[in-house]
Write a protein that holds these residues in place. Sequence first.
Motif, mmCIF file in Angstrom:
data_model
loop_
_atom_site.group_PDB
_atom_site.id
_atom_site.type_symbol
_atom_site.label_atom_id
_atom_site.label_comp_id
_atom_site.label_asym_id
_atom_site.label_seq_id
_atom_site.Cartn_x
_atom_site.Cartn_y
_atom_site.Cartn_z
ATOM 1 N N VAL A 179 -0.428 -6.802 -19.681
ATOM 2 C CA VAL A 179 -0.735 -5.464 -19.201
ATOM 3 C C VAL A 179 -0.044 -5.262 -17.860
ATOM 4 O O VAL A 179 0.279 -6.226 -17.159
ATOM 5 C CB VAL A 179 -2.257 -5.219 -19.057
ATOM 6 N N TYR A 180 0.194 -4.029 -17.524
ATOM 7 C CA TYR A 180 0.846 -3.659 -16.280
ATOM 8 C C TYR A 180 -0.103 -2.762 -15.510
ATOM 9 O O TYR A 180 -0.710 -1.859 -16.085
ATOM 10 C CB TYR A 180 2.174 -2.945 -16.568
ATOM 11 N N ILE A 181 -0.243 -3.036 -14.223
ATOM 12 C CA ILE A 181 -1.154 -2.272 -13.376
ATOM 13 C C ILE A 181 -0.335 -1.657 -12.255
ATOM 14 O O ILE A 181 0.352 -2.363 -11.514
ATOM 15 C CB ILE A 181 -2.259 -3.180 -12.817
ATOM 16 N N VAL A 182 -0.417 -0.332 -12.150
ATOM 17 C CA VAL A 182 0.343 0.413 -11.153
ATOM 18 C C VAL A 182 -0.651 0.990 -10.148
ATOM 19 O O VAL A 182 -1.573 1.709 -10.536
ATOM 20 C CB VAL A 182 1.155 1.548 -11.808
ATOM 21 N N THR A 183 -0.480 0.641 -8.872
ATOM 22 C CA THR A 183 -1.396 1.106 -7.838
ATOM 23 C C THR A 183 -0.630 1.849 -6.757
ATOM 24 O O THR A 183 0.295 1.286 -6.150
ATOM 25 C CB THR A 183 -2.146 -0.080 -7.199
ATOM 26 N N PRO A 184 -1.014 3.120 -6.495
ATOM 27 C CA PRO A 184 -0.383 3.860 -5.399
ATOM 28 C C PRO A 184 -1.066 3.541 -4.075
ATOM 29 O O PRO A 184 -2.230 3.118 -4.042
ATOM 30 C CB PRO A 184 -0.631 5.314 -5.796
ATOM 31 N N ILE A 202 2.877 -0.235 -6.056
ATOM 32 C CA ILE A 202 3.123 -1.617 -6.476
ATOM 33 C C ILE A 202 2.837 -1.710 -7.971
ATOM 34 O O ILE A 202 1.911 -1.074 -8.479
ATOM 35 C CB ILE A 202 2.265 -2.607 -5.667
ATOM 36 N N VAL A 203 3.678 -2.470 -8.679
ATOM 37 C CA VAL A 203 3.507 -2.676 -10.120
ATOM 38 C C VAL A 203 3.271 -4.167 -10.353
ATOM 39 O O VAL A 203 4.072 -4.997 -9.923
ATOM 40 C CB VAL A 203 4.749 -2.211 -10.918
ATOM 41 N N GLY A 254 -5.106 -13.734 -16.388
ATOM 42 C CA GLY A 254 -4.128 -14.562 -15.691
ATOM 43 C C GLY A 254 -3.830 -14.055 -14.295
ATOM 44 O O GLY A 254 -4.249 -12.967 -13.890
ATOM 45 N N GLU A 255 -3.096 -14.858 -13.571
ATOM 46 C CA GLU A 255 -2.693 -14.507 -12.212
ATOM 47 C C GLU A 255 -1.686 -13.350 -12.263
ATOM 48 O O GLU A 255 -0.653 -13.448 -12.930
ATOM 49 C CB GLU A 255 -2.042 -15.722 -11.550
ATOM 50 N N PRO A 256 -1.963 -12.235 -11.578
ATOM 51 C CA PRO A 256 -1.006 -11.130 -11.592
ATOM 52 C C PRO A 256 0.240 -11.472 -10.789
ATOM 53 O O PRO A 256 0.182 -12.244 -9.828
ATOM 54 C CB PRO A 256 -1.772 -9.978 -10.941
ATOM 55 N N SER A 257 1.370 -10.915 -11.216
ATOM 56 C CA SER A 257 2.612 -11.098 -10.466
ATOM 57 C C SER A 257 3.233 -9.731 -10.195
ATOM 58 O O SER A 257 3.164 -8.825 -11.022
ATOM 59 C CB SER A 257 3.589 -11.988 -11.238
ATOM 60 N N VAL A 258 3.813 -9.601 -9.021
ATOM 61 C CA VAL A 258 4.455 -8.345 -8.609
ATOM 62 C C VAL A 258 5.794 -8.242 -9.316
ATOM 63 O O VAL A 258 6.612 -9.154 -9.248
ATOM 64 C CB VAL A 258 4.653 -8.316 -7.078
ATOM 65 N N ALA A 315 7.425 -4.934 -9.197
ATOM 66 C CA ALA A 315 8.147 -3.861 -8.511
ATOM 67 C C ALA A 315 7.328 -3.351 -7.331
ATOM 68 O O ALA A 315 6.100 -3.362 -7.364
ATOM 69 C CB ALA A 315 8.444 -2.707 -9.467
ATOM 70 N N ARG A 316 8.060 -2.931 -6.300
ATOM 71 C CA ARG A 316 7.460 -2.281 -5.135
ATOM 72 C C ARG A 316 8.332 -1.082 -4.811
ATOM 73 O O ARG A 316 9.558 -1.152 -4.886
ATOM 74 C CB ARG A 316 7.469 -3.203 -3.927
ATOM 75 N N ARG A 317 7.678 -0.016 -4.425
ATOM 76 C CA ARG A 317 8.422 1.173 -3.996
ATOM 77 C C ARG A 317 7.764 1.708 -2.732
ATOM 78 O O ARG A 317 6.538 1.762 -2.650
ATOM 79 C CB ARG A 317 8.392 2.239 -5.083
ATOM 80 N N GLY A 318 8.552 2.083 -1.753
ATOM 81 C CA GLY A 318 8.005 2.674 -0.530
ATOM 82 C C GLY A 318 7.240 1.670 0.306
ATOM 83 O O GLY A 318 7.536 0.475 0.306
ATOM 84 N N ASP A 319 6.220 2.177 1.020
ATOM 85 C CA ASP A 319 5.400 1.346 1.906
ATOM 86 C C ASP A 319 4.247 0.748 1.123
ATOM 87 O O ASP A 319 3.431 1.465 0.541
ATOM 88 C CB ASP A 319 4.844 2.184 3.058
ATOM 89 N N VAL A 320 4.163 -0.581 1.126
ATOM 90 C CA VAL A 320 3.091 -1.316 0.457
ATOM 91 C C VAL A 320 2.559 -2.328 1.461
ATOM 92 O O VAL A 320 3.347 -3.028 2.092
ATOM 93 C CB VAL A 320 3.626 -2.033 -0.802
ATOM 94 N N PRO A 321 1.228 -2.430 1.629
ATOM 95 C CA PRO A 321 0.688 -3.410 2.587
ATOM 96 C C PRO A 321 1.122 -4.831 2.245
ATOM 97 O O PRO A 321 1.235 -5.197 1.069
ATOM 98 C CB PRO A 321 -0.832 -3.273 2.422
ATOM 99 N N GLU A 322 1.345 -5.633 3.258
ATOM 100 C CA GLU A 322 1.781 -7.022 3.073
ATOM 101 C C GLU A 322 0.795 -7.809 2.198
ATOM 102 O O GLU A 322 1.188 -8.608 1.398
ATOM 103 C CB GLU A 322 1.932 -7.724 4.412
ATOM 104 N N ILE A 323 -0.482 -7.579 2.360
ATOM 105 C CA ILE A 323 -1.485 -8.321 1.600
ATOM 106 C C ILE A 323 -1.305 -8.110 0.097
ATOM 107 O O ILE A 323 -1.585 -8.983 -0.704
ATOM 108 C CB ILE A 323 -2.918 -7.930 2.042
ATOM 109 N N ALA A 324 -0.802 -6.951 -0.296
ATOM 110 C CA ALA A 324 -0.616 -6.656 -1.713
ATOM 111 C C ALA A 324 0.546 -7.424 -2.318
ATOM 112 O O ALA A 324 0.727 -7.440 -3.516
ATOM 113 C CB ALA A 324 -0.403 -5.150 -1.907
ATOM 114 N N LEU A 325 1.352 -8.048 -1.497
ATOM 115 C CA LEU A 325 2.533 -8.751 -1.999
ATOM 116 C C LEU A 325 2.284 -10.223 -2.271
ATOM 117 O O LEU A 325 3.128 -10.901 -2.823
ATOM 118 C CB LEU A 325 3.677 -8.613 -0.984
ATOM 119 N N ASP A 326 1.140 -10.734 -1.868
ATOM 120 C CA ASP A 326 0.851 -12.164 -2.067
ATOM 121 C C ASP A 326 0.506 -12.458 -3.499
ATOM 122 O O ASP A 326 0.035 -11.700 -4.240
ATOM 123 C CB ASP A 326 -0.297 -12.595 -1.150
#
Length: 80
Positions: A6-11, A49-50, A63-67, A69-80
């Motif tokens: 599954v893919y989760i897209v969060t603005p 973030i996708v 399972g463990e989600p993996s990033v 795609a990122r577009r624009g400004d995304v908080p650093e914590i969301a990239l871990d």
Amino acid sequence: MSTATVYIVTPFRPGARGSLAPGEPRRCSSEAEAMRAADAMMLRARGVIVLRQQEDPQVDFFGEPSVIARRGDVPEIALD
């Protein structure tokens, strides 16, 4: 076990004191659908973030989600 991807897209929108606040996430069944959703969300968000995740809710496996795609400004914590 029958896992599915599954893919989760969060603005992310402007929050208090210049921070970024997550908006309502959207679940998508394909990467192409997730990328279209991310492009559409960028019209009203500062960033998106996708994530990709394997899951099987019948056996409570997520399972463990993996990033992917990122577009624009995304908080650093969301990239871990």
